[in-house]
Design a protein around this motif. Structure first.
Motif, PDB file in Angstrom:
ATOM      1  N   GLY A 431       0.805  -1.210   0.000  1.00 18.35           N
ATOM      2  CA  GLY A 431       0.000   0.000   0.000  1.00 18.35           C
ATOM      3  C   GLY A 431       0.842   1.266   0.000  1.00 18.35           C
ATOM      4  N   GLU A 432       0.244   2.364   0.416  1.00 22.20           N
ATOM      5  CA  GLU A 432       0.898   3.657   0.346  1.00 22.20           C
ATOM      6  C   GLU A 432       2.116   3.766   1.257  1.00 22.20           C
ATOM      7  OE1 GLU A 432      -0.290   8.438   0.581  1.00 22.20           O
ATOM      8  OE2 GLU A 432      -1.795   6.899   0.980  1.00 22.20           O
ATOM      9  N   VAL A 433       2.217   2.928   2.260  1.00 25.11           N
ATOM     10  CA  VAL A 433       3.378   2.970   3.142  1.00 25.11           C
ATOM     11  C   VAL A 433       4.661   2.624   2.403  1.00 25.11           C
ATOM     12  CG1 VAL A 433       3.235   0.565   3.921  1.00 25.11           C
ATOM     13  CG2 VAL A 433       4.234   2.287   5.425  1.00 25.11           C
ATOM     14  N   VAL A 434       4.564   1.855   1.329  1.00 26.13           N
ATOM     15  CA  VAL A 434       5.750   1.395   0.594  1.00 26.13           C
ATOM     16  C   VAL A 434       6.399   2.558  -0.143  1.00 26.13           C
ATOM     17  CG1 VAL A 434       6.562  -0.101  -1.259  1.00 26.13           C
ATOM     18  CG2 VAL A 434       4.852  -0.932   0.357  1.00 26.13           C
ATOM     19  N   GLY A 435       7.705   2.627  -0.112  1.00 28.98           N
ATOM     20  CA  GLY A 435       8.425   3.702  -0.770  1.00 28.98           C
ATOM     21  C   GLY A 435       8.692   3.433  -2.233  1.00 28.98           C
ATOM     22  N   ALA A 436       8.705   4.504  -3.034  1.00 31.66           N
ATOM     23  CA  ALA A 436       9.082   4.475  -4.451  1.00 31.66           C
ATOM     24  C   ALA A 436       8.210   3.574  -5.310  1.00 31.66           C
ATOM     25  CB  ALA A 436      10.559   4.081  -4.596  1.00 31.66           C
ATOM     26  N   VAL A 437       6.974   3.331  -4.882  1.00 32.94           N
ATOM     27  CA  VAL A 437       6.058   2.578  -5.743  1.00 32.94           C
ATOM     28  C   VAL A 437       5.616   3.456  -6.908  1.00 32.94           C
ATOM     29  CG1 VAL A 437       3.752   1.555  -5.861  1.00 32.94           C
ATOM     30  CG2 VAL A 437       5.260   0.980  -3.987  1.00 32.94           C
ATOM     31  N   GLN A 438       5.538   4.749  -6.678  1.00 36.23           N
ATOM     32  CA  GLN A 438       5.072   5.656  -7.714  1.00 36.23           C
ATOM     33  C   GLN A 438       6.167   6.072  -8.675  1.00 36.23           C
ATOM     34  OE1 GLN A 438       2.637   9.159  -6.706  1.00 36.23           O
ATOM     35  NE2 GLN A 438       4.201  10.370  -7.718  1.00 36.23           N
ATOM     36  N   GLY A 439       7.333   6.406  -8.204  1.00 36.94           N
ATOM     37  CA  GLY A 439       8.344   7.005  -9.054  1.00 36.94           C
ATOM     38  C   GLY A 439       8.215   8.517  -9.050  1.00 36.94           C
ATOM     39  N   LYS A 440       8.801   9.175 -10.042  1.00 39.07           N
ATOM     40  CA  LYS A 440       8.816  10.643 -10.097  1.00 39.07           C
ATOM     41  C   LYS A 440       7.508  11.234 -10.595  1.00 39.07           C
ATOM     42  CE  LYS A 440      13.147  11.386  -8.875  1.00 39.07           C
ATOM     43  NZ  LYS A 440      13.523  12.159  -7.689  1.00 39.07           N
ATOM     44  N   ARG A 441       6.706  10.434 -11.309  1.00 41.97           N
ATOM     45  CA  ARG A 441       5.448  10.925 -11.851  1.00 41.97           C
ATOM     46  C   ARG A 441       4.352   9.890 -11.634  1.00 41.97           C
ATOM     47  NH1 ARG A 441       7.902  14.877 -11.707  1.00 41.97           N
ATOM     48  NH2 ARG A 441       8.310  16.441 -13.315  1.00 41.97           N
ATOM     49  N   TYR A 442       3.144  10.373 -11.433  1.00 42.49           N
ATOM     50  CA  TYR A 442       1.989   9.507 -11.213  1.00 42.49           C
ATOM     51  C   TYR A 442       1.476   9.021 -12.566  1.00 42.49           C
ATOM     52  CZ  TYR A 442      -2.375   8.005  -8.916  1.00 42.49           C
ATOM     53  OH  TYR A 442      -3.422   7.281  -8.400  1.00 42.49           O
ATOM     54  N   ALA A 443       1.358   7.723 -12.727  1.00 40.06           N
ATOM     55  CA  ALA A 443       1.006   7.158 -14.028  1.00 40.06           C
ATOM     56  C   ALA A 443      -0.411   7.499 -14.449  1.00 40.06           C
ATOM     57  CB  ALA A 443       1.188   5.647 -14.006  1.00 40.06           C
ATOM     58  N   GLY A 444      -1.337   7.514 -13.494  1.00 44.63           N
ATOM     59  CA  GLY A 444      -2.718   7.797 -13.843  1.00 44.63           C
ATOM     60  C   GLY A 444      -3.654   7.503 -12.698  1.00 44.63           C
TER      61      GLY A 444
END
Length: 469
Positions: A431-444
């Motif tokens: 979930g959101e607690v995990v780091g760097a799942v998103q990267g520098k930009r949000y995919a959608g």
């Protein structure tokens, strides 16, 4: 080792409930500990969209898409500053997760599919029932399993013995388990955490709030507990910033109105004002002083602002009212909107270069007359000239938190890693607690729910497996 449960899940949001369902399904005894008075977390506050590729819903509409295509899009959007292994999980397990939700009663109408990012294939799956509907589906599935749960119980720390996480401390007691899954969400409601881990957002000061502000315990507990046991913290200063007009109250308004002309301190336009929120906040924050100004005139306010349909493309039933006609009129009366009888005077009030703003407005008006947008190609029906006084301006900042992205690093089995890339035995996260799942930009739109469901389910499965060894 004596244990109270095979698996303890810390956090009863979407990821935690999915983890608990899967762990129990794998034969583990499970306890869920939730700090709030009810389960559901930020997932109940979401827009109800799921981001995935190659799904049964897409096929029902005749859309050809693949996990590989989604992977390539997200990696390229993030300039490859993303964990390939974790992204492959989100891409490969999306179709299965969509079907799992459908099996539990969720509905994703094929005709509602949309491009919720800057991709060219509709991968945003809005759910019938509006905002929170996916979260409600997960809660119902969880409650049907009869899994032991303690609400209003905030976990204080993890228990570590001989280098292994063996349980948690909460409410003055210790609970032992074969594995612990941390799913406490992000840290958007903690000023101290923002200053430490997302300083570029903390820069906006009192204007900062999270879309899930009414889920009060999203305070970074999982990040803190992970740090305490030696987890590697990744994703510093990243997240999803959303634009906001600064209207009173904590309102979610990710879609800017199409009828504004957005300019920076230099008095220049810098983007198509209708671009999706998955990128607009980043663009605004890259401008001087990390702010912009929405310019419009009296005829536009009188006619265009009455239509708020643009603000709810996901069928979430949460159309924002911060840019509607009456709200803006009220703000004008309160002195919260810049007003002037000329563009030059407006520019001086804003501290914007008056010559440049004059040229910007002149060019924009000429383009409106010709039926084009020569700079940013905004669609014709969304352009309104700025000609007749009074002229108005509202400051816009990307100061609302959609999703925080700093937290413990995990591997492809959702095992938490230390600073030397070694797994911390007995500890999982999702979930959101995990780091760097998103990267520098949000995919959608919908990637956050995909993260919760997909990684939550995998974490539960792997935690149950680890507890059985």
């Amino acid at each position: 080792m004596e244990r109270d449960f095979d698996v303890i899940v810390v956090g009863g949001g979407g990821a935690g409930l999915c983890a608990a369902i899967e762990a129990q399904g794998a034969g583990a005894s499970v306890m869920v500990l939730e700090a709030d008075k009810h389960v559901g977390g930020a997932t109940l506050q979401s827009g109800g969209v799921f981001y995935a590729a190659g799904t049964s819903v897409q096929k029902a509409r005749g859309i050809q898409d693949t996990a590989d295509a989604m992977y390539e899009y997200v990696m390229n959007l993030n300039q490859w500053e993303f964990s390939p292994a974790i992204l492959r999980l989100l891409c490969d397990h999306g179709p299965e997760a969509i079907d799992w939700l459908i099996g539990h009663g969720a509905e994703f109408p094929p005709e509602w599919l949309m491009c919720s990012g800057v991709d060219s294939v509709p991968r945003g799956h809005p759910s019938r029932g509006g905002a929170g509907s996916v979260g409600e589906t997960i809660v119902r599935a969880f409650e049907a399993r009869g899994i032991e749960t303690a609400v209003a119980t905030r976990v204080e720390s993890l228990i570590v013995e001989d280098g292994r996480v063996v349980g948690v401390r909460a409410a003055g007691a210790e609970l032992r388990a074969g594995a612990v899954v941390v799913t406490t969400g992000g840290f958007g409601n903690s000023r101290e955490m923002l200053e430490r881990y997302w300083p570029s957002m903390a820069y906006h000061g009192d204007r900062v709030y999270a879309v899930h502000w009414h889920a009060p315990f999203i305070l970074g507990d999982g990040l803190r507990m992970g740090e305490e046991v030696g987890a590697n913290i990744v994703g510093f200063d990243t997240g999803l910033p959303l634009p906001a007009s600064g209207a009173a109250g904590r309102v979610v308004e990710p879609f800017l109105p199409p009828w504004i002309v957005l300019v920076n301190r230099e008095g220049r336009r810098f983007m198509d004002e209708t671009v999706t929120y998955s990128v607009s906040g980043y663009i605004i924050n890259s401008q001087t002083d990390r702010r912009a100004f929405a310019i419009f005139d009296e005829p536009t306010l009188a006619t265009a602002s009455v239509d708020t349909a643009y603000s709810d493309p996901y069928h979430s039933e949460l159309a924002a009212t911060t840019w509607d006609h009456q709200t803006i009129r009220n703000r004008i009366e309160k002195g919260e909107v810049f007003v002037a009888d000329s563009i030059d005077a407006l520019a001086r009030k804003l501290g914007v270069d008056p010559i440049s703003l004059g040229v910007t407005v002149e060019n924009y008006n000429a383009d409106c007359d010709r039926g084009i947008d020569g700079e940013f190609l905004k669609q014709a029906e969304r352009r309104f000239a700025v000609r007749k006084a009074p002229f108005y301006a509202i400051e816009v900042r990307a100061s609302v938190i959609g999703w925080t992205s700093c937290g413990p690093e995990i591997d492809s089995q959702c095992r938490v890693l230390d600073k030397h890339q070694r797994r911390i035995p007995g500890l999982f996260a999702a979930g959101e607690v995990v780091g760097a799942v998103q990267g520098k930009r949000y995919a959608g739109g919908g990637l956050s729910i995909a993260n919760a469901v997909i990684l939550g389910r995998l974490a539960g499965q792997n935690a149950a497996r680890a507890a059985a060894q």
